[in-house]
Design a protein around this motif. Structure first.
Motif, short mmCIF file in Angstrom:
data_model
loop_
_atom_site.label_atom_id
_atom_site.label_comp_id
_atom_site.label_asym_id
_atom_site.label_seq_id
_atom_site.Cartn_x
_atom_site.Cartn_y
_atom_site.Cartn_z
N ASP A 77 0.91 -0.84 -0.13
CA ASP A 77 -0.08 -0.23 0.17
C ASP A 77 0.94 1.12 -0.08
OD1 ASP A 77 -1.86 1.99 0.29
OD2 ASP A 77 -2.51 1.46 2.15
N ARG A 78 0.75 2.11 -0.96
CA ARG A 78 1.48 3.31 -1.14
C ARG A 78 0.95 4.66 -0.87
NH1 ARG A 78 3.52 -0.37 -5.04
NH2 ARG A 78 6.02 -0.24 -5.24
N GLY A 79 -0.48 4.44 -0.16
CA GLY A 79 -1.28 5.43 0.17
C GLY A 79 -0.69 6.33 1.03
N SER A 80 0.40 5.87 1.86
CA SER A 80 0.77 7.08 2.73
C SER A 80 2.29 7.33 2.44
CB SER A 80 0.84 6.37 4.23
OG SER A 80 -0.26 6.21 4.61
N ASP A 81 2.84 7.18 1.32
CA ASP A 81 4.09 7.54 1.05
C ASP A 81 4.20 9.14 1.01
OD1 ASP A 81 4.43 4.91 0.48
OD2 ASP A 81 5.11 5.08 -1.56
N TYR A 82 3.19 9.97 0.69
CA TYR A 82 3.54 11.32 0.56
C TYR A 82 3.95 11.89 1.85
CZ TYR A 82 -1.10 11.67 3.20
OH TYR A 82 -2.00 11.65 4.36
N GLY A 121 1.29 10.96 13.38
CA GLY A 121 0.90 9.43 13.27
C GLY A 121 -0.11 8.96 14.28
N GLU A 122 -0.67 10.03 15.21
CA GLU A 122 -1.74 9.68 16.16
C GLU A 122 -3.08 9.87 15.87
OE1 GLU A 122 -0.98 12.27 19.49
OE2 GLU A 122 1.02 11.56 19.84
N GLY A 123 -3.85 8.61 16.06
CA GLY A 123 -5.35 8.74 15.55
C GLY A 123 -5.49 8.57 14.08
N LYS A 124 -6.92 8.30 13.57
CA LYS A 124 -6.79 7.95 12.47
C LYS A 124 -6.79 9.29 11.31
CE LYS A 124 -10.35 5.53 9.48
NZ LYS A 124 -11.51 5.14 9.27
N PHE A 125 -6.10 9.07 10.35
CA PHE A 125 -5.79 10.21 9.20
C PHE A 125 -7.21 10.19 8.31
CE2 PHE A 125 -4.64 11.96 5.11
CZ PHE A 125 -4.23 13.28 5.67
N GLU A 126 -7.96 11.34 8.45
CA GLU A 126 -8.94 11.59 7.14
C GLU A 126 -8.61 12.39 6.24
OE1 GLU A 126 -12.51 13.05 9.51
OE2 GLU A 126 -12.63 11.34 10.94
N LEU A 127 -8.75 12.00 4.93
CA LEU A 127 -8.45 12.59 3.85
C LEU A 127 -9.43 13.73 3.79
CD1 LEU A 127 -6.49 12.62 1.54
CD2 LEU A 127 -8.04 11.23 0.24
N PRO A 128 -8.89 15.16 3.45
CA PRO A 128 -9.81 16.10 3.15
C PRO A 128 -10.62 15.90 1.90
CG PRO A 128 -7.64 16.95 3.02
CD PRO A 128 -7.62 15.47 3.30
N ARG A 129 -11.83 16.54 1.89
CA ARG A 129 -12.61 16.53 0.52
C ARG A 129 -11.97 17.37 -0.25
NH1 ARG A 129 -17.77 13.98 0.70
NH2 ARG A 129 -18.20 15.23 -1.04
#
Length: 369
Positions: free
Chosen positions: A32-37, A72-80
């Motif tokens: 999964d490369r979704g957090s590479d940024y 890195g704490e909590g769940k990251f929510e991608l903004p709309r």
């Protein structure tokens, strides 16, 4: 031979499962490369030598909002994503045609469009004989090309009369109707032309325009005027009570008390709109029969559910047809007069439940408007 093939298949599956870490793990090829940024490094700007000319162009891909270090704490929510800006050459109005029917499509609600159509007739010095805000209709008075030659609208429409058509001794009038569009916040402007001899007592509107060229020409004039008019002060020109109704579909009941959805449009647009509404409502469409006007849906199952997994797609393992057909519900579109009636019918294996039918029609209705 078949037992040997089955044994080889099991060996391949076992080897694949044991190698999942190599393929799909943290260091796998398909990781999964979704957090590479988050680990990206901001490089310094390129410096151009002083002996060369440079032209600053700014950031081509600016990052909106505030930038900070991820904890890195909590769940990251991608903004709309932010809404796209309308391009300068984008037009809110476009001519549409379906067979012999044509209309002007507007990306504005009827309440905002109604005063602008009034302004069009006023600026072209066209007298209005009658209007109905409830129906969204305006009827012009009778005009003649020979007697009203100084009228700006008559001058603009005269070239569109066509060859071998009389204008002397004839008078014309138009009916302009502003209707809510199929999509939310849109409208449709339709024009009907009528011609008669001067002194005639003909007053009934025809079913189609007497001269389709004049109908098309008036729609073109409206398109040009509305595109150039921009925003008008709707509050000064009309009130909510004076504007046409902005809903084209209504939830009602038939004579037996069953819920129905009435749509004031033709079958082609109603069929497309209901299909889009089902997709927006996340209702799974199992099958369609357009000639019968039926969508076969599974209301209790979303469009994303019950999709086969990786190995299911690999070995062709799909849902059982008998299980799928047992859950199907029929969404039927039936032409009734000048509207389309949408009803929900249960399959043979399930009992009738008006509350479920009403809920499904409500979901369709909410995603139409």
């Amino acid at each position: 031979m078949k037992p040997v093939l089955n044994a080889l298949t099991l060996v391949m599956i076992s080897a694949g499962l044991s190698g999942c870490g190599y393929l799909f793990g943290e260091d796998g090829y398909f990781r999964d490369r979704g957090s590479d940024y988050r680990t990206a490094v901001v490089e310094p700007r390129m410096t151009v030598p002083t002996e060369l000319n440079s032209k600053p162009i700014g950031d081509l891909l600016p990052v909106p909002g505030q930038r900070g270090v991820a904890t890195g704490e909590g769940k990251f929510e991608l903004p709309r994503p932010q809404g796209l800006n309308v391009a300068a050459d984008f037009s809110e109005y476009s001519m549409q045609q379906n067979g012999g029917e044509r209309w002007l499509q507007a990306q504005r609600a009827p309440t905002a469009l109604w005063p602008q159509v009034r302004q069009f007739l006023s600026e072209y010095r066209v007298p209005v004989a009658a209007e109905s805000s409830t129906l969204g209709e305006m009827e012009t008075d009778w005009l003649a090309f020979d007697q009203n030659a100084d009228n700006p609208l008559m001058r603009r429409l005269l070239p569109a009369v066509g060859e071998n058509r009389r204008t002397d001794g004839q008078e014309q009038r138009f009916r302009i109707r502003v209707e809510p569009g199929v999509q939310s916040g849109s409208s449709e402007i339709k024009v009907l032309h009528m011609q008669r001899s001067q002194g005639s007592d003909r007053s009934e509107w025809p079913s189609v325009s007497d001269n389709s060229n004049l109908e098309r020409a008036l729609l073109a004039e409206l398109e040009t005027f509305l595109s150039q008019a921009g925003e008008l002060d709707s509050a000064a020109l009309s009130t909510v009570d004076e504007a046409p109704a902005n809903r084209r579909s209504t939830l009602d009941q038939d004579g037996a008390g069953n819920p129905v959805l009435n749509m004031s449009t033709d079958f082609n647009r109603a069929w497309a709109a209901v299909g889009q509404a089902l997709a927006k409502a996340d209702v799974q469409i199992a099958d369609i029969n357009r000639s019968a006007g039926v969508y076969y849906v599974n209301p209790e199952q979303s469009a994303e559910e019950n999709k086969p997994g990786f190995f299911g797609r690999l070995f062709g393992r799909d849902a059982k047809p008998e299980q799928d057909s047992a859950q199907r519900t029929l969404v039927r579109l039936t032409p009734v007069g000048n509207r389309i009636q949408v009803t929900v019918e249960d399959s043979i294996d399930t009992s009738t439940d008006s509350s479920q039918a009403r809920e499904l029609l409500r979901r369709i209705h909410d995603n139409l408007n």
